[in-house]
Design an enzyme around this catalytic site. Structure first.
Site, PDB file in Angstrom:
ATOM      1  N   SER A  16       0.867  -1.184   0.000  1.00  0.00           N
ATOM      2  CA  SER A  16       0.000   0.000   0.000  1.00  0.00           C
ATOM      3  C   SER A  16       0.899   1.228   0.000  1.00  0.00           C
ATOM      4  O   SER A  16       2.074   1.141   0.426  1.00  0.00           O
ATOM      5  CB  SER A  16      -0.851   0.002   1.282  1.00  0.00           C
ATOM      6  N   LYS A  33       2.138  -2.753   6.608  1.00  0.00           N
ATOM      7  CA  LYS A  33       2.389  -2.501   5.186  1.00  0.00           C
ATOM      8  C   LYS A  33       3.847  -2.073   4.961  1.00  0.00           C
ATOM      9  O   LYS A  33       4.438  -2.428   3.936  1.00  0.00           O
ATOM     10  CB  LYS A  33       1.400  -1.466   4.638  1.00  0.00           C
ATOM     11  N   TYR A  36      -1.997  -0.912  10.397  1.00  0.00           N
ATOM     12  CA  TYR A  36      -1.951  -0.944   8.928  1.00  0.00           C
ATOM     13  C   TYR A  36      -0.629  -0.353   8.439  1.00  0.00           C
ATOM     14  O   TYR A  36       0.057  -0.954   7.605  1.00  0.00           O
ATOM     15  CB  TYR A  36      -3.148  -0.169   8.345  1.00  0.00           C
TER      16      TYR A  36
HETATM   17  N1  LIG Z   1      -8.682  -0.483  -1.343  1.00  0.00           N
HETATM   18  C1  LIG Z   1      -7.675   0.341  -1.110  1.00  0.00           C
HETATM   19  O1  LIG Z   1      -7.853   1.568  -1.053  1.00  0.00           O
HETATM   20  C2  LIG Z   1      -6.281  -0.223  -0.938  1.00  0.00           C
HETATM   21  C3  LIG Z   1      -5.207   0.676  -0.981  1.00  0.00           C
HETATM   22  C4  LIG Z   1      -3.907   0.176  -0.809  1.00  0.00           C
HETATM   23  C5  LIG Z   1      -3.708  -1.175  -0.616  1.00  0.00           C
HETATM   24  N2  LIG Z   1      -4.770  -2.027  -0.574  1.00  0.00           N
HETATM   25  C6  LIG Z   1      -4.493  -3.441  -0.347  1.00  0.00           C
HETATM   26  O2  LIG Z   1      -5.029  -4.208  -1.394  1.00  0.00           O
HETATM   27  C7  LIG Z   1      -5.251  -5.543  -0.958  1.00  0.00           C
HETATM   28  C8  LIG Z   1      -6.608  -5.998  -1.422  1.00  0.00           C
HETATM   29  O3  LIG Z   1      -7.585  -5.223  -0.764  1.00  0.00           O
HETATM   30  P1  LIG Z   1      -8.905  -4.683  -1.485  1.00  0.00           P
HETATM   31  O4  LIG Z   1      -8.894  -3.229  -1.374  1.00  0.00           O
HETATM   32  O5  LIG Z   1      -9.082  -5.339  -2.782  1.00  0.00           O
HETATM   33  O6  LIG Z   1      -9.994  -5.180  -0.423  1.00  0.00           O
HETATM   34  P2  LIG Z   1     -11.230  -6.177  -0.495  1.00  0.00           P
HETATM   35  O7  LIG Z   1     -11.865  -6.087   0.832  1.00  0.00           O
HETATM   36  O8  LIG Z   1     -12.053  -5.914  -1.715  1.00  0.00           O
HETATM   37  O9  LIG Z   1     -10.521  -7.605  -0.698  1.00  0.00           O
HETATM   38  C9  LIG Z   1      -9.735  -8.194   0.274  1.00  0.00           C
HETATM   39  C10 LIG Z   1      -9.966  -9.697   0.189  1.00  0.00           C
HETATM   40  O10 LIG Z   1      -9.024 -10.319   1.062  1.00  0.00           O
HETATM   41  C11 LIG Z   1      -9.702 -11.386   1.694  1.00  0.00           C
HETATM   42  N3  LIG Z   1      -8.989 -11.746   2.915  1.00  0.00           N
HETATM   43  C12 LIG Z   1      -8.916 -11.065   4.089  1.00  0.00           C
HETATM   44  N4  LIG Z   1      -8.160 -11.756   4.972  1.00  0.00           N
HETATM   45  C13 LIG Z   1      -7.768 -12.891   4.340  1.00  0.00           C
HETATM   46  C14 LIG Z   1      -6.992 -13.999   4.720  1.00  0.00           C
HETATM   47  N5  LIG Z   1      -6.482 -14.103   5.954  1.00  0.00           N
HETATM   48  N6  LIG Z   1      -6.779 -14.965   3.808  1.00  0.00           N
HETATM   49  C15 LIG Z   1      -7.312 -14.915   2.568  1.00  0.00           C
HETATM   50  N7  LIG Z   1      -8.065 -13.894   2.158  1.00  0.00           N
HETATM   51  C16 LIG Z   1      -8.300 -12.891   3.042  1.00  0.00           C
HETATM   52  C17 LIG Z   1     -11.105 -10.886   1.944  1.00  0.00           C
HETATM   53  O11 LIG Z   1     -12.023 -11.936   2.166  1.00  0.00           O
HETATM   54  C18 LIG Z   1     -11.376 -10.114   0.650  1.00  0.00           C
HETATM   55  O12 LIG Z   1     -11.970 -10.943  -0.334  1.00  0.00           O
HETATM   56  C19 LIG Z   1      -5.067  -5.514   0.556  1.00  0.00           C
HETATM   57  O13 LIG Z   1      -3.795  -6.036   0.877  1.00  0.00           O
HETATM   58  C20 LIG Z   1      -5.139  -4.040   0.890  1.00  0.00           C
HETATM   59  O14 LIG Z   1      -4.439  -3.718   2.063  1.00  0.00           O
HETATM   60  C21 LIG Z   1      -6.060  -1.584  -0.736  1.00  0.00           C
END
Ligand SMILES: NC(=O)c1ccc[n+]([C@@H]2O[C@H](COP(=O)([O-])OP(=O)(O)OC[C@H]3O[C@@H](n4cnc5c(N)ncnc54)[C@H](O)[C@@H]3O)[C@@H](O)[C@H]2O)c1
Length: 267
Positions: free
Chosen positions: A138, A155, A151
């Site tokens: 992130s 990260k 977080y």
């Molecule tokens: N959305 C944002 O703004 C953003 C920004 C920067 C980074 N991220 C990162 O992107 C990645 C994906 O997140 P997203 O935004 O698509 O969120 P999301 O909530 O759409 O998807 C996350 C998925 O991870 C799954 N998950 C959670 N814990 C788990 C585990 N222990 N084992 C297997 N699956 C698990 C959840 O069930 C969900 O389907 C994450 O690592 C998040 O930190 C997101």
């Protein structure tokens, strides 16, 4: 690095960025994609939509047995794993008062899961002389996360681990990329919408910091960056400037972030 013909595993693939990565991998001509998620029904649903070249399964990315199972499913169905997308993540916890079990979960899912996947895959990748580790960290891993110490810390650790993998194995056929977006339009970003206090603070700060991109737009940037074999993947290019400011004058950057924190505290 092209995704065409590759065997890909995506953790957290039932939703958001992971789902977009899995979908894009199939569209790019991947030989097979395994969608692994704590939401097993969602993972199976995504795999069904993607067709014959996808499998979905329940998997806790923080469990070595579960990740080994996901890798075995990929190997049996399609062949050895070429690309592992360590994408599952949780945005939880607030500050130093946050209980240990919440800190532990953030660290387990956001970074230890990456260590587990690398532990299982690196020996085979070294033997074969190829493999690609895509870490979804992130922008918080390069900067910080106002409103969530677990977080920010987990990260940063994910970025550090991806860098370490690249330094250690980059000359032995293993590629590493680290995806560091700001806001992406997914349930994770909106998780704080109905919350009070710091959870809603973290998501509103991210939303105000820059464009909120679609998961598909992020997947597009990822495919391009993999093609160019770049380490750092920044769907929000301004993050590179923010990081430069941070490293050029840490005190000035911290003062700026405290100004932002004061604005947040003042509503
Ligand atoms: N959305 C944002 O703004 C953003 C920004 C920067 C980074 N991220 C990162 O992107 C990645 C994906 O997140 P997203 O935004 O698509 O969120 P999301 O909530 O759409 O998807 C996350 C998925 O991870 C799954 N998950 C959670 N814990 C788990 C585990 N222990 N084992 C297997 N699956 C698990 C959840 O069930 C969900 O389907 C994450 O690592 C998040 O930190 C997101």
């Amino acid at each position: 690095m092209e995704l065409e013909g590759r065997v890909v595993v995506v953790t957290g693939g039932a939703s958001g960025i992971g789902r977009a990565l899995a979908t894009r991998a199939v569209a790019e001509g991947a030989r097979g994609v395994v969608v692994a998620d704590l939401d097993g029904v969602g993972a199976e649903g995504v795999a069904r939509e993607l067709g014959d070249r996808a499998r979905g399964l329940w998997c806790d990315a923080a469990s070595e047995d579960d990740v080994a199972r996901a890798i075995a499913v990929a190997e049996e169905a399609f062949g050895p794993v070429d690309v592992f997308c360590a994408n599952a993540g949780v945005a939880i916890g607030q500050d130093e008062q946050t209980p240990d079990d919440v800190w532990d979960l953030a660290l387990a899912v956001n970074v230890r899961s990456h260590v587990i996947a690398a532990r299982l895959l690196v020996p085979g990748w070294l033997e074969r002389g190829s493999g690609w580790f895509l870490s979804t960290a992130s922008a918080a891993g390069l900067l910080t996360q106002i409103g969530s110490a677990p977080y920010a810390v987990s990260k940063h650790a994910a970025v550090a681990f991806a860098e370490w993998l690249s330094v250690t194995y980059g000359d032995r056929g293993i590629g590493v990329s680290c995806l560091c977006p700001m806001g992406v339009d997914t349930p994770l970003l909106h998780g704080g919408d109905d919350a009070e206090g710091i959870a809603s603070t973290a998501s509103s700060v991210v939303k105000a910091a820059g464009d909120v991109l679609s998961p598909d737009a992020v997947a597009e940037v990822v495919v391009q960056a993999l093609r160019e074999e770049r380490f750092l993947i920044l769907p929000h290019p301004e993050v590179a400037d923010f990081e430069r400011h941070r490293t050029a004058d840490r005190d000035r950057w911290l003062a700026g972030m405290r100004r932002l924190q004061r604005r947040v505290d003042g509503g």
